[in-house]
Design a protein around this motif. Structure first.
Motif, short mmCIF file in Angstrom:
data_model
loop_
_atom_site.label_atom_id
_atom_site.label_comp_id
_atom_site.label_asym_id
_atom_site.label_seq_id
_atom_site.Cartn_x
_atom_site.Cartn_y
_atom_site.Cartn_z
N ASP A 41 0.80 -1.23 -0.05
CA ASP A 41 0.06 0.05 -0.05
C ASP A 41 0.91 1.27 -0.14
N ASP A 42 1.93 1.27 0.69
CA ASP A 42 2.60 2.61 0.90
C ASP A 42 3.96 2.64 0.25
N LEU A 43 4.84 1.39 -0.05
CA LEU A 43 5.88 1.35 -0.91
C LEU A 43 5.59 1.12 -2.34
N LEU A 44 4.51 0.78 -2.72
CA LEU A 44 3.92 0.32 -4.03
C LEU A 44 4.56 -0.79 -4.39
N ILE A 45 4.81 -1.60 -3.85
CA ILE A 45 5.33 -2.90 -4.50
C ILE A 45 4.34 -3.79 -4.54
N PRO A 46 4.06 -4.18 -5.93
CA PRO A 46 2.78 -5.10 -6.40
C PRO A 46 2.83 -6.36 -5.53
N ASN A 79 17.72 -11.62 1.24
CA ASN A 79 18.44 -11.17 -0.02
C ASN A 79 18.61 -9.72 0.30
N LEU A 80 19.69 -9.26 0.06
CA LEU A 80 19.99 -8.00 -0.19
C LEU A 80 19.33 -7.08 -1.23
N ASN A 81 19.19 -7.61 -2.46
CA ASN A 81 18.55 -7.10 -3.44
C ASN A 81 17.22 -6.54 -2.95
N ASP A 82 16.41 -7.79 -2.16
CA ASP A 82 15.01 -7.23 -1.95
C ASP A 82 15.20 -6.14 -0.84
N LYS A 83 16.14 -6.10 0.07
CA LYS A 83 16.34 -5.16 0.95
C LYS A 83 16.30 -3.62 0.22
N ASN A 84 17.28 -3.72 -0.74
CA ASN A 84 17.81 -2.55 -1.34
C ASN A 84 16.29 -2.04 -2.16
N TRP A 143 13.15 -2.51 -1.15
CA TRP A 143 12.42 -1.84 -0.41
C TRP A 143 12.87 -0.51 0.12
N LEU A 144 13.97 -0.52 0.44
CA LEU A 144 14.59 0.85 0.82
C LEU A 144 14.66 2.14 -0.41
N ALA A 145 14.70 1.61 -1.60
CA ALA A 145 14.53 2.43 -2.67
C ALA A 145 13.10 2.92 -2.76
N LYS A 146 12.32 2.21 -2.63
CA LYS A 146 11.01 2.51 -2.59
C LYS A 146 10.22 3.32 -1.62
N THR A 147 10.94 3.60 -0.52
CA THR A 147 10.78 4.68 0.46
C THR A 147 10.35 6.01 0.13
N LYS A 148 10.72 6.32 -1.02
CA LYS A 148 10.59 7.47 -1.82
C LYS A 148 9.15 7.73 -2.12
N SER A 172 7.78 5.21 8.34
CA SER A 172 9.20 5.58 8.08
C SER A 172 9.93 4.40 8.24
N ILE A 173 10.92 4.33 7.31
CA ILE A 173 11.58 3.16 7.21
C ILE A 173 13.14 3.52 7.03
N SER A 174 14.02 2.81 7.90
CA SER A 174 15.28 3.46 7.71
C SER A 174 16.25 1.94 7.89
N PRO A 175 17.60 2.16 7.80
CA PRO A 175 18.58 0.97 7.82
C PRO A 175 18.79 0.62 9.41
N ASP A 176 19.00 -0.39 9.77
CA ASP A 176 19.03 -0.91 11.01
C ASP A 176 20.74 -0.49 11.45
N ILE A 177 21.03 0.45 12.36
CA ILE A 177 22.43 0.90 12.86
C ILE A 177 22.46 0.41 14.14
N PRO A 178 23.76 0.17 14.85
CA PRO A 178 23.96 0.11 16.00
C PRO A 178 23.68 1.36 16.78
N GLN A 179 23.16 1.28 18.21
CA GLN A 179 22.75 2.34 19.07
C GLN A 179 23.77 3.62 19.08
N VAL A 180 25.15 3.31 18.94
CA VAL A 180 26.00 4.24 19.16
C VAL A 180 26.18 5.24 18.28
#
Length: 241
Positions: free
Chosen positions: A120-125, A151-156, A158-163, A173-181
């Motif tokens: 619905d939101d990323l518009l991935i059919p 699979n990194l291609n799938d992750k990328n 989804w990330l590209a579709k956040t536009k 909101s969607i963002s990559p997972d990063i260490p707390q620090v």
């Protein structure tokens, strides 16, 4: 005549006594001087030993300082390597915020909501990406959801579709997972991007696999790095871990 001999005899005894006294005094002086000479030599030897000890202490202190510096460098390098490893281990993950859900929601339900959001939101059919994990980050209501792709291609993708989220009616909101620090670094860059006002949409957050891990690509193409030192981040990482 007898009286005269007695005086002579007395004088003779006095000379012998005087010589004996002189000899005794000379011997006492010699013994005292020898004793003082010996003591002085012992003092000099002690002072020499103390001087040698002080020199050794100085050498040991320098070696100790060098060792501490070496250990600090090794500790810093090891911590930075561990941080690199943690950043790498999270490269398959995305964090999704804004999907409602009660405390204790099952992983199956969370995954179904994530896939529906992708449609619905990323518009991935057909959001058929495979996950190795998909669950809430905590037991709180409406907690964020971590999605770990196989699979990194799938992750990328989804990330590209956040536009497309800017056109969504949902507050997702969607963002990559990063260490707390690294959160303070990201926060600083987001504030910097916000300050660009009309140009902020042209600035992009870029993630790296090593230091500085995150940078902001400005509209003119230059990279803006966080105003943090690697030492401070390493220290925070060691503290957190």
């Amino acid at each position: 005549m007898a009286e005269h001999d007695a005086k002579v005899g007395d004088n003779k005894v006095s000379k012998e006594l005087l010589q004996a006294i002189k000899a005794a005094v000379a011997e006492a002086v010699d013994q005292t001087m020898a004793k003082w000479t010996k003591q002085l030599k012992e003092i000099e030897e002690r002072l020499s030993a103390m001087s040698d000890l002080e020199s050794k202490v100085e050498v040991l202190e320098k070696e100790n300082s060098d060792l501490r510096n070496s250990l600090n460098r090794i500790s810093k390098a090891a911590a930075l390597k561990n941080l690199d490893t943690e950043v790498y281990s999270r490269k398959w993950n995305l964090i999704v915020y804004g999907i409602p859900g009660p405390s204790g929601e099952s992983e199956r339900v969370s995954e179904a909501k994530v896939r529906q959001m992708a449609k619905d939101d990323l518009l991935i059919p057909n959001p058929s990406a495979q996950f190795s994990a998909c669950h809430r980050l905590s037991q709180k209501d409406n907690a964020g959801i971590i999605v770990k792709f196989t699979n990194l291609n799938d992750k990328n993708e989804w990330l590209a579709k956040t536009k497309n989220l800017k056109n969504s009616s949902n507050s997702i909101s969607i963002s990559p997972d990063i260490p707390q620090v690294l959160n303070p670094l990201k926060k600083e860059l987001l504030i910097r991007r916000k300050s660009l006002k009309d140009q902020k949409s042209q600035a992009k957050i870029k993630y790296h696999k090593s230091w500085p891990y995150i940078s902001l690509i400005l509209p003119d193409g230059n990279h803006h790095r966080p105003n943090f030192s690697v030492d401070s981040i390493v220290q925070d990482f060691l503290t957190l871990n």
